[in-house]
Design a protein around this motif. Structure first.
Motif, PDB file in Angstrom:
ATOM      1  N   GLY A 251     -37.037 -19.176   7.588  1.00 15.71           N
ATOM      2  CA  GLY A 251     -35.967 -18.652   6.745  1.00 15.71           C
ATOM      3  C   GLY A 251     -35.475 -19.704   5.772  1.00 15.71           C
ATOM      4  O   GLY A 251     -36.056 -20.786   5.650  1.00 15.71           O
ATOM      5  N   THR A 252     -34.412 -19.404   5.101  1.00 15.48           N
ATOM      6  CA  THR A 252     -33.851 -20.308   4.098  1.00 15.48           C
ATOM      7  C   THR A 252     -33.102 -21.456   4.766  1.00 15.48           C
ATOM      8  O   THR A 252     -32.771 -21.403   5.963  1.00 15.48           O
ATOM      9  CB  THR A 252     -32.873 -19.542   3.201  1.00 15.48           C
ATOM     10  N   PHE A 255     -29.908 -20.110   6.162  1.00 11.80           N
ATOM     11  CA  PHE A 255     -30.023 -19.456   7.464  1.00 11.80           C
ATOM     12  C   PHE A 255     -30.070 -20.489   8.581  1.00 11.80           C
ATOM     13  O   PHE A 255     -29.403 -20.333   9.621  1.00 11.80           O
ATOM     14  CB  PHE A 255     -31.276 -18.581   7.497  1.00 11.80           C
ATOM     15  N   SER A 346     -36.432 -16.075  13.320  1.00 12.21           N
ATOM     16  CA  SER A 346     -36.699 -15.637  11.951  1.00 12.21           C
ATOM     17  C   SER A 346     -35.462 -15.039  11.317  1.00 12.21           C
ATOM     18  O   SER A 346     -34.652 -14.398  11.994  1.00 12.21           O
ATOM     19  CB  SER A 346     -37.830 -14.589  11.938  1.00 12.21           C
ATOM     20  N   GLU A 347     -35.338 -15.263  10.020  1.00 11.42           N
ATOM     21  CA  GLU A 347     -34.171 -14.735   9.275  1.00 11.42           C
ATOM     22  C   GLU A 347     -34.229 -13.230   9.179  1.00 11.42           C
ATOM     23  O   GLU A 347     -35.303 -12.659   8.961  1.00 11.42           O
ATOM     24  CB  GLU A 347     -34.155 -15.375   7.889  1.00 11.42           C
TER      25      GLU A 347
END
Length: 347
Positions: A251-252, A255, A346-347
């Motif tokens: 993710g980012t 996140f 995971s986002e």
């Protein structure tokens, strides 16, 4: 047991006649175990023809007995001693990558190597390290040397002599300090006993590089499918793990920071494994830059050192960024997956 430490400049002339190299080689001939530097990680070496020496390796590491060891040689002629046959594609790979971070699996001759070294299998894994001290030691002792990574089983592999001593001081006869290693992750393991070579463990030689030399190369299904049975017994075990639980995060940066903040609000001390490009993006108890994302070779070289630094920081949980699964990134992600026990958020 007192663990002896030898040290010599890797690039002095005539290493084979260096008194410290000769002394360490004598330890190996006496079936003692000695940690030695290679270009990948430090290995814990012992006479591969001796049940006594190999048993000492397993005992010092706390390694499962069904996890075969890689045999290290200094001269390809040594293969005739314990390898049943050398396929053409194996010859091509040796020409291209030996000495270097490539381990090749052959059918073995029976009755030469310790059955403990090969875990009773009909095959043997062999490599020729690209390190002047390792090659000098191997040549002087004149033996095939079984050498897994010189760490306690399951912990991050050692890339300095200090890492070896952190784990094994008092448990092994000696360690040869050759400075920090270069590649930083273990060798690529390729099974050449079938018509098409199969990668059993990604490492310092990439899939793309292998394919350039021998054409089609397969990848063991267990590397991408948790449900598949690994061809290499040791690949089923958790490896490389820091003390705190490690989670890979897809993710980012925002996140990942959210995850950090949530854990800190629970009163936990949080670590983040990132790269130089993103080190300023996080506010955590311990943020460590593991090389440069733009140059994944630097991430590989720093990975185990970084995982060990989290232990020193005494964090409660670690979140790691993820990397591409191409080139050396494949080896990096394999080690992170093992260290995390495949725990992914995971986002």
């Amino acid at each position: 047991m007192n663990t002896k430490v030898w040290k010599v400049d890797n690039y002095v002339d005539n290493l084979k006649n260096n008194p410290q190299v000769v002394d360490a080689a004598d330890f190996l001939r006496k079936n003692e175990v000695v940690a030695l530097p290679t270009e990948t990680v430090y290995g814990l070496g012992g006479n591969a023809e001796s049940d006594e020496a190999v048993a000492k390796i397993y005992e010092a590491k706390g390694r499962p007995g069904d996890n075969p060891l890689i045999i290290h040689i200094a001269d390809r002629q040594q293969l005739t001693r314990f390898v049943a046959d050398v396929p053409h594609k194996a010859e091509q790979l040796m020409d291209a990558f030996w000495p270097g971070p490539l381990t090749i699996i052959f059918n073995k001759k029976e009755g030469v190597l310790s059955e403990k070294a090969t875990a009773g299998l009909a095959t043997v894994a062999v490599r020729m390290p690209d390190h002047p001290v390792a090659l000098a030691l191997l040549e002087v002792c004149g033996l095939p040397i079984a050498a897994p990574s010189a760490n306690s089983s399951g912990k991050p592999s050692p890339t300095t002599a200090a890492h070896v001593l952190d784990d094994l001081n008092g448990k092994i006869a000696g360690v040869f300090d050759g400075g920090p290693t270069g590649v930083g992750v273990e060798s690529t393991v390729v099974d050449c006993t079938e018509e098409i070579p199969v990668i059993l463990r990604p490492g310092g030689v990439t899939l793309e590089q292998l394919a350039e030399v021998v054409g089609e190369v397969h990848v063991d299904a267990a590397l991408t499918d948790e449900a598949a049975r690994p061809k290499a017994p040791g690949m089923k075990y958790r490896h490389y793990a820091p003390n705190a639980p490690l989670f890979m995060v897809s993710g980012t940066t925002g996140f990942l920071q959210k995850l950090v903040t949530e854990k800190q609000q629970e009163g936990l001390k949080v670590g983040v494994l990132t790269t130089e490009e993103n080190v300023d993006q996080y506010s955590a108890d311990l943020v460590l830059a593991c090389g440069r994302r733009a140059e994944l070779e630097t991430v590989a070289a720093a990975l185990y050192e970084t995982l060990r630094r989290f232990n020193q920081g005494q964090v409660d949980v670690i979140y790691s960024e993820m990397f591409t699964n191409t080139g050396v990134g494949n080896a990096i992600m394999n080690r992170l997956q093992k260290a995390a026990g495949n725990k992914l958020i995971s986002e």
